[in-house]
Design an enzyme around this catalytic site. Structure first.
Site, PDB file in Angstrom:
ATOM      1  N   ASP A 149       0.778  -1.243   0.000  1.00 45.13           N
ATOM      2  CA  ASP A 149       0.000   0.000   0.000  1.00 45.13           C
ATOM      3  C   ASP A 149       0.815   1.302   0.000  1.00 45.13           C
ATOM      4  O   ASP A 149       1.689   1.482   0.856  1.00 45.13           O
ATOM      5  CB  ASP A 149      -0.894   0.057   1.235  1.00 45.13           C
ATOM      6  CG  ASP A 149      -1.525  -1.270   1.576  1.00 45.13           C
ATOM      7  OD1 ASP A 149      -1.283  -2.252   0.872  1.00 45.13           O
ATOM      8  OD2 ASP A 149      -2.246  -1.320   2.569  1.00 45.13           O
TER       9      ASP A 149
HETATM   10  N1  DQQ Z   1      -2.222  -3.864   3.835  1.00 41.55           N
HETATM   11  C1  DQQ Z   1      -3.651  -4.013   3.757  1.00 41.55           C
HETATM   12  C2  DQQ Z   1      -4.135  -3.120   4.846  1.00 41.55           C
HETATM   13  C3  DQQ Z   1      -3.127  -3.323   5.919  1.00 41.55           C
HETATM   14  C4  DQQ Z   1      -1.853  -3.399   5.149  1.00 41.55           C
HETATM   15  C5  DQQ Z   1      -4.184  -3.661   2.399  1.00 41.55           C
HETATM   16  C6  DQQ Z   1      -0.841  -4.317   5.752  1.00 41.55           C
HETATM   17  O1  DQQ Z   1      -5.440  -3.407   5.280  1.00 41.55           O
HETATM   18  O2  DQQ Z   1      -3.113  -2.265   6.852  1.00 41.55           O
HETATM   19  O3  DQQ Z   1      -3.372  -4.113   1.363  1.00 41.55           O
HETATM   20  O4  DQQ Z   1       0.343  -4.326   5.007  1.00 41.55           O
END
Ligand code: DQQ
Length: 587
Positions: free
Chosen positions: A68
């Site tokens: 992300d």
């Molecule tokens: N990646 C998810 C999120 C979380 C993060 C989404 C963890 O919900 O916080 O790709 O790496």
């Protein structure tokens, strides 16, 4: 440019036949088991980074796993990008907030990670979140901390962090105050309670939401605070929807009803609509709605034209997840960042030493219809354009494949405007298709029809194509006529024939394009970068990203073609294609 007629292409296309209706946006060669730690792959970093599929102008750190894009923002002359990063390998795990800065969102300077697990309130991971710029130009990070590995995938709380030195434009050091966590789950599901949004201010309070679920209901909980430290949960949610599962990485922001400028996240004055985007953990797709935010009730109501759930609108109908927007106060625009994971297998990712890219930042605004958003790559990307090919009036009869020569086809920016003299040849939209699942309709039709012979279309590009078309990633339109004499325009990006390596995940992706065809024109743009093809239909009304790993169509062996396989002749009114250079600085 050379005209090449070949029957072989259509033989190959027929053999491939697009049977794949597996629409899950996965990594590891298929559906991604997310938040799974591959312990045996976490050993050490590798110096043996394979460059074959590495992108040239997309955001990538030198090595290892990324996911992300967290909290992009502008501060004192620099764009900051924070992102989820595993410093120990090319698979998800050991997550920290990596940090890079840029003057133009194209050239990037890497800095030390901004936040790493170090305190009881984030001991097992610093997961996604966002930034908010407080009055006096004071940025603050909100992020999810993992305080226990159980219950899986972890017990989640929300924390904040502030810069150690506001006079440092690079914001190299961040402090995690001891009054963290600032939001603990009460009645919420402790293992599904994460990804706080950028906060907005009205009625004397800061407001922010946290993504969650209750049973199968997707939820964004609303929190309020006067001082940004003491937060109270509202009695009601900002929004929720049954049967959508966990809502990850929510993003809630206003858009102007006039023009393409963005507005600040707290803006309420003037013609404003609101957008709520959520990333669905169940499908690994995102969707957004456009609606109204009632500030008295602190409640969001999607418009009747915006469907909630995975039949809804998507920023991108391909490989695009955990996206985040921010307001750029300098150029008065809202910018969208999204992550594309790999479609290669975990073993292949480990062997190449890296996994994941951030897609080209896109400016995002409300379409004049008010019914959808429009996206376009930031104008700064043009600084990377090199050799150019320009053509006018290229006629494409049925079966024609015309090579675009003179640019580096493996790393290119290509734009074309296609025109046709009549809509009469548009194929009938098969009434049986209305019985197919609404959420995947475009995809299913693309799976059935593909680049096979049609009436008006398929026409478009064959990207990352090998010499004899054994490998190619077609990006194209097909136009259908419904029984009530309306037109449905399908846009597809199909990874199925992209590689002779059948071990990689090669999904077909598709979306409809909501456009008035009275001008009998359609435009297409693709950003091609070795293992990624990002395509923008009709000025960014529909966008699709594919990750592909050709074995022959690599580097200087890659080709780019225009094609038409519909009975209606199509003319490329205008074609502009550029070789794309690498930025001088990429982490
Ligand atoms: N990646 C998810 C999120 C979380 C993060 C989404 C963890 O919900 O916080 O790709 O790496």
């Amino acid at each position: 440019m050379m005209r090449v007629f070949t029957k072989m292409f259509w033989v190959i296309a027929l053999v491939c036949l697009f049977p794949l209706l597996d629409n899950i946006n996965g990594g590891g060669g298929g559906v991604m088991a997310f938040h799974k730690e591959y312990i045996h792959y976490q050993l050490t970093t590798t110096n043996n980074v394979d460059q074959l599929y590495r992108t040239g102008y997309h955001f990538q750190p030198k090595q290892n796993w990324i996911n992300d894009p967290n909290a992009p923002m502008y501060y004192k002359g620099y764009y900051h990008l924070f992102y989820q990063y595993n410093p120990k390998g090319a698979v998800w795990g050991n997550i920290v907030w990596a940090h890079s800065v840029s003057k133009d969102m194209i050239n990037w300077i890497p800095l030390e990670p901004a936040i790493v697990p170090s305190k009881p309130f984030d001991k097992y991971g610093c997961w996604s979140g966002s930034t908010t710029i407080l009055p006096g130009n004071k940025p603050v990070i909100l992020y999810t901390g993992i305080i226990d590995l159980k219950p899986a995938p972890g017990h989640q709380v929300q924390n904040y962090a502030i810069p150690a030195n506001y006079s440092d434009p690079l914001l190299r050091e961040w402090i995690k105050p001891d009054d963290n966590p600032i939001v603990k789950p009460t009645s919420e599901n402790v293992s599904s309670f994460r990804d706080p949004t950028t906060a907005w201010f009205n009625n004397g309070h800061w407001k922010m939401t946290v993504g969650s679920k209750h049973n199968k209901r997707g939820i964004v909980y609303l929190y309020r605070s006067r001082d940004f430290v003491k937060w109270t949960k509202a009695k009601h949610t900002l929004h929720d929807k049954k049967d959508t599962g966990m809502w990850e990485c929510p993003d809630f922001f206003p858009v102007s009803t006039q023009g393409t400028n963005g507005v600040e996240t707290s803006a309420l004055m003037g013609g404003i609509k609101h957008v709520l985007k959520v990333s669905l953990d169940v499908t690994r797709f995102e969707y957004y709605t456009i609606g109204t935010y009632n500030t008295m009730k602190d409640k969001y109501y999607p418009d009747s034209t915006s469907v909630d759930g995975w039949a809804g609108l998507r920023y991108d109908y391909g490989n695009f997840y955990a996206s985040k927007t921010f307001f750029d106060p300098v150029q008065k625009r809202r910018i969208l960042w999204g992550w594309a994971n790999e479609s290669s297998t975990t073993a292949e990712d480990v062997a190449k030493g890296w996994a994941g890219i951030q897609l080209i930042p896109r400016m995002v605004w409300l379409d004049p219809s008010g019914k959808q958003l429009v996206q376009w790559p930031i104008h700064e990307l043009k600084t990377l354009r090199g050799e150019k090919v320009h053509r006018r009036n290229v006629k494409l009869n049925k079966g024609d494949i015309v090579e675009v020569k003179g640019i580096t086809a493996a790393q290119a920016d290509v734009e074309a405007s296609f025109k046709f003299s009549s809509l009469d040849e548009a194929e009938t939209f098969d009434p049986k298709w209305s019985k197919l699942p609404a959420e995947n309709l475009a995809l299913e039709i693309c799976g059935i029809t593909g680049t096979k012979q049609g009436g008006l279309g398929p026409f478009g590009f064959l990207t990352l194509a090998s010499n004899k078309l054994e490998e190619h990633t077609p990006v194209f339109f097909r136009i259908f006529k419904t029984t009530d004499n309306k037109h449905k325009i399908l846009m597809c990006s199909d990874a199925k024939p992209s590689s002779l390596n059948k071990g990689t995940y090669r999904p077909s992706f598709a979306g409809f394009v909501d456009v008035d065809l009275s001008k009998k024109k359609l435009s297409l743009k693709s950003l091609i970068d070795h293992s990624v093809v990002e395509s923008f239909g009709e000025g960014g009304k529909t966008v699709i990203t594919s990750r592909v790993y050709p074995t022959l169509a690599v580097g200087k062996h890659a080709h780019l073609y225009l094609f038409n396989n519909g009975t209606e002749t199509v003319t490329v009114d205008r074609l502009d294609a550029w070789s794309m250079k690498n930025p001088l600085l990429m982490n």
